[in-house]
Design a protein around this motif. Structure first.
Motif, PDB file in Angstrom:
ATOM      1  N   TRP A 159      54.608  48.033  48.972  1.00 49.95           N
ATOM      2  CA  TRP A 159      54.647  47.155  50.169  1.00 49.95           C
ATOM      3  C   TRP A 159      55.144  47.929  51.381  1.00 49.95           C
ATOM      4  O   TRP A 159      55.757  47.358  52.276  1.00 49.95           O
ATOM      5  CB  TRP A 159      55.525  45.902  49.960  1.00 49.95           C
ATOM      6  N   HIS A 203      45.100  46.488  50.420  1.00 52.18           N
ATOM      7  CA  HIS A 203      44.457  45.608  51.404  1.00 52.18           C
ATOM      8  C   HIS A 203      44.983  44.191  51.217  1.00 52.18           C
ATOM      9  O   HIS A 203      45.049  43.689  50.104  1.00 52.18           O
ATOM     10  CB  HIS A 203      42.945  45.680  51.257  1.00 52.18           C
TER      11      HIS A 203
ATOM     12  N   ILE B 335      52.486  40.686  45.790  1.00 51.19           N
ATOM     13  CA  ILE B 335      51.186  40.814  45.114  1.00 51.19           C
ATOM     14  C   ILE B 335      50.283  39.624  45.456  1.00 51.19           C
ATOM     15  O   ILE B 335      49.060  39.703  45.403  1.00 51.19           O
ATOM     16  CB  ILE B 335      51.382  40.957  43.579  1.00 51.19           C
ATOM     17  N   THR B 338      47.769  40.162  48.468  1.00 52.79           N
ATOM     18  CA  THR B 338      46.833  41.280  48.410  1.00 52.79           C
ATOM     19  C   THR B 338      45.445  40.823  47.979  1.00 52.79           C
ATOM     20  O   THR B 338      45.273  39.766  47.389  1.00 52.79           O
ATOM     21  CB  THR B 338      47.294  42.348  47.400  1.00 52.79           C
ATOM     22  N   GLU B 339      44.469  41.685  48.286  1.00 57.65           N
ATOM     23  CA  GLU B 339      43.087  41.436  47.852  1.00 57.65           C
ATOM     24  C   GLU B 339      42.920  41.755  46.371  1.00 57.65           C
ATOM     25  O   GLU B 339      41.904  41.417  45.783  1.00 57.65           O
ATOM     26  CB  GLU B 339      42.135  42.334  48.653  1.00 57.65           C
ATOM     27  N   GLU B 340      43.898  42.446  45.783  1.00 64.25           N
ATOM     28  CA  GLU B 340      43.737  42.923  44.411  1.00 64.25           C
ATOM     29  C   GLU B 340      43.832  41.811  43.382  1.00 64.25           C
ATOM     30  O   GLU B 340      43.193  41.864  42.341  1.00 64.25           O
ATOM     31  CB  GLU B 340      44.800  43.983  44.095  1.00 64.25           C
TER      32      GLU B 340
END
Lengths: 390, 377
Positions: A159, A203, B335, B338-340
């Motif tokens: 982060w 992203h 988390i 995020t795009e993940e």
């Protein structure tokens, strides 16, 4: 009690407003007007412009290169900055590592690093969180092992905002794995060009790249980059959490965003009138403004207390909680009040009012606001413990 | 009172669930997202073979005469799987619009949609109309040999995958018309883009599109009434989709809270996290109740009853699902933004669907209007 600015403060406000009018680049203002964040060149260019004027490290004492302003002046400056459509300065240099260095740093460290922060020429990032150490920051594992006149750093940070833009990283590392968790942590300055550092982008759901993972593999850091002494890292981190910050509530930007929302509603036609004719829309805005007033006057009281020399303690947690909740409420109202105009993602041509087309960026981005800098749940724990004796 | 599904409905629900589990995945969703695609012709054919296109349409046009609840059963599974295939926007919504205008030419077109051989898209909203399909600036002019269309229809979902666009426009005398515009028509331009949930929409630019008079499917009050009714069907489906997405988020977040450790314990052992999850659970339960309420009470031509049922459900569920989505992200922490991880994508789907064809404010206002009319339309 007196809720007004003094004559001198009003004169200061005029001076600052005039300067911003003349110096905020049109491209930067255009982005702000559409709710978009600046890119690297715009952000850094703007910070250098502020640096040249001596208005970047606004919270610093004059002896370290700050303008030596009062808390009220800093507050006025921030209001005018947001009003002019300029982004806040990246906090990592001017608000975080700078104050750490002029408070805890060696003479050499001050000499080497403070000038670059004040001028906006050197950019920093913050190496705190790790995959398994988020809210439980003290459990961090990134190790710094002494080897002659170097520390050898191994581990992973996550982060890390703007790591890909940064020249330096201030890191919390473990120098002693044996003692109590908090006592084994040290504060280390790491040059991002050192061999062994790998940055991997993350992203985020606003569709942009702000965050990173940073991997350290046998990274050799000179011992003179240790701030304070070994084991002082946690003390320094706590100092930063309660370090006097008159802008933590984000009042200035929230104020601007509410004004922007009003303008967007007035600029968007609905039938023969406009979106602002919708009483439900005006009610949403009114409620945001009422919440903003509560936050703003709480912030004023904090500023006033700071002027009296009373430092800000756990009260800053309350400002952070209400400030980030308001940021989220404003962006949510922006998305919702745009109707289907807010649903477009990657159109280049405007679909109706383009500012509504981009509302989802800040809405998505600011979901992180109640997570970063210590989650709001952790902030509440701090207040419960420090202020309420629970 | 009986909230049980029929045997046929259980079969439908099972097959939808199994089909999507086998043919659709988060990886596939992400691949399509990066390729700028939200459609696959082989999946479309497979869905048609499963009967999803014919499902809710009358037998007279080759449909199976299914109910609004049947539509919701599929929609819930699509939401649960993050599926962006334009089943709702290219088959159900345009199909229902055609069914509700009910003219012979509309029925002929509907038969092709129900058969899965044609796809449509409803082009009813405009940039200056907010959610009101009655606010139409697009003009239709009639002459001896046909009609011409001028104007822009905005955020037309699924337009780039449609063979025919169902365009609303007004004649000079103010009369509304529904016009079938083939995707190949001269003077028609689509400006395509991605929307928040990862599916696709377009600005439909009509620059003097010339069509024969037979392209006018319906005219007069029936046009706007049919659009509103079709949007109500869509909203019943959207509520079910939101329920599917919210349930999926709840399940994943529960799992995360049970396994993620901080301070030496799972974060699910903290009371604040437990209470968040309990709130999310209760909201999901209440949402499900209103999904089925809307499916039953909203399945009627009576506009007063229908509007009140649909707006009740959408107003409640849009707030409720957004709350579940926001808390899911918060509990996941970094988390979650995020795009993940899929959580962030569910978050965007919920944001999108919560205001697709009317957000909470819009539906509370419509509910108030229903009250004021005292049950009349």
């Amino acid at each position: 009690m007196n809720l007004e600015f003094t004559v001198e403060e009003l004169a200061f406000q005029r001076e600052v407003r005039e300067w911003f009018t003349e110096n905020v680049p049109a491209s930067l203002k255009a982005r702000s007007d559409n709710g978009q964040m600046p890119d690297k060149d715009e952000q850094h260019g703007w910070e250098q412009t502020l640096g040249k004027k001596g208005w970047l490290a606004v919270g610093w004492p004059a002896q370290h290169g700050g303008p030596g302003w009062t808390a009220t002046q800093r507050y006025i400056f921030d209001l005018e900055r947001a009003r002019a459509g300029a982004p806040p300065a990246s906090p990592f240099g001017v608000s975080m590592v700078g104050p750490v260095l002029y408070t805890f740093g060696s003479a050499d460290q001050k000499k080497r690093h403070l000038t670059g922060i004040v001028s906006g020429d050197v950019h920093w990032c913050q190496g705190y969180s790790e995959p398994n150490s988020g809210s439980d920051l003290a459990s961090l594992k990134t190790a710094a092992v002494r080897d002659g006149d170097h520390y050898v750093v191994n581990g992973q940070k996550i982060w890390t905002t703007q790591a890909h833009w940064a020249d330096w990283c201030f890191c919390l590392v473990r120098t002693d794995p044996v003692v109590k968790q908090q006592q084994g942590i040290s504060f280390l300055l790491i040059d991002m060009s050192t061999p062994g550092i790998e940055i991997r982008p993350i992203h985020s759901i606003d569709g942009h790249h702000h965050l990173n993972e940073v991997y350290f593999t046998d990274v050799r850091v000179p011992v003179e980059n240790l701030v304070g002494s070994e084991g002082m890292g946690w003390t320094i981190a706590k100092f930063l959490l309660t370090h006097e910050r008159t802008t933590i509530a984000g009042v200035a930007d929230s104020k601007r965003e509410i004004e922007r929302l009003k303008q967007m509603l007035k600029d968007t036609k609905q039938g023969s009138g406009c979106r602002w004719d919708d009483a439900f829309a005006r009610r949403r805005v009114a409620e945001l403004e009422i919440d903003l007033a509560a936050l703003e006057y709480t912030n004023f009281r904090t500023v006033a207390a700071t002027e009296e020399g009373k430092g800000l303690g756990a009260e800053s947690s309350g400002l952070k909680i209400k400030g980030t909740e308001l940021q989220q409420a404003i962006t949510q109202a922006m998305v919702e009040l745009g109707g289907h105009l807010s649903l477009t993602w990657d159109n280049d041509e405007p679909v109706g009012n383009f500012a509504f087309n981009r509302t989802r960026e800040r809405y998505n981005f600011l979901r992180a606001a109640t997570i970063y800098g210590g989650t709001n749940e952790i902030q509440k724990n701090v207040i419960a413990k420090m202020l309420l004796g629970l | 009172m009986d909230f049980r599904l029929s045997d046929d409905q259980r079969l439908l629900d099972d097959s939808a669930s199994k089909y999507l589990a086998g043919q659709y995945s988060f990886d596939l969703y992400r691949k399509q997202l990066s390729d700028g695609i939200a459609f696959d012709s082989s999946r479309w054919s497979a869905m048609a073979e499963l009967g999803w296109m014919a499902l809710p349409f009358p037998e007279s046009v080759g449909g199976f005469g299914g109910s609004l609840v049947d539509i919701q059963l599929i929609a819930r599974r699509l939401g649960e799987r993050l599926c962006t295939d334009p089943w709702l926007t290219c088959a159900i919504l345009p199909g229902k619009l055609l069914e509700f205008v009910g003219t012979d030419s509309a029925k002929r077109l509907l038969a092709d949609i129900a058969a899965g051989t044609a796809r449509g898209a409803m082009a009813a909203l405009e940039t200056n109309g907010h959610y009101d399909p009655g606010l139409i600036a697009t003009r239709v002019t009639e002459s001896g040999d046909g009609i011409r269309l001028h104007g822009i229809k905005s955020v037309v979902f699924g337009a780039e995958y449609a063979h025919v666009l169902l365009v609303t426009a007004r004649a000079q005398n103010g009369e509304a018309m529904l016009v079938a515009v083939p995707s190949t028509a001269d003077g028609l331009t689509l400006n395509n883009y991605r929307v928040v949930d990862g599916s696709r929409a377009s600005e439909v630019v009509l620059s003097g599109v010339r069509l024969p008079a037979s392209a006018v499917l319906a005219r007069g009050r029936v046009v706007i009434d049919a659009v509103k009714r079709a949007m109500d069907v869509a909203n019943a489906a959207i509520c079910a989709d939101l329920l599917g997405a919210a349930s999926a988020m709840l399940k994943r977040t529960q799992e995360y809270a049970r396994t993620r450790k901080q301070f030496g314990v799972t974060i699910g052992s903290f009371q604040v996290i437990q209470h968040y999850l309990v709130d999310m659970f209760i909201e999901t339960q209440q949402s499900e109740s209103l999904v089925w309420m809307a499916g039953i009470l909203g399945d009627t031509p009576d506009c007063a009853d229908r509007e009140q049922a649909i707006s009740t459900a959408k107003a409640y569920i849009s707030r409720s699902a957004v709350l579940v989505a926001q808390k899911s992200v918060q509990i996941h922490g970094g988390i979650g933004v995020t795009e993940e991880l899929d959580i962030g994508h569910y978050f965007r789907r919920v944001t999108h669907h919560a205001q697709l064809f009317g957000d909470r404010d819009h539906h509370v206002q419509r509910y108030m209007a229903c009250q004021q009319r005292d049950g009349k339309c």
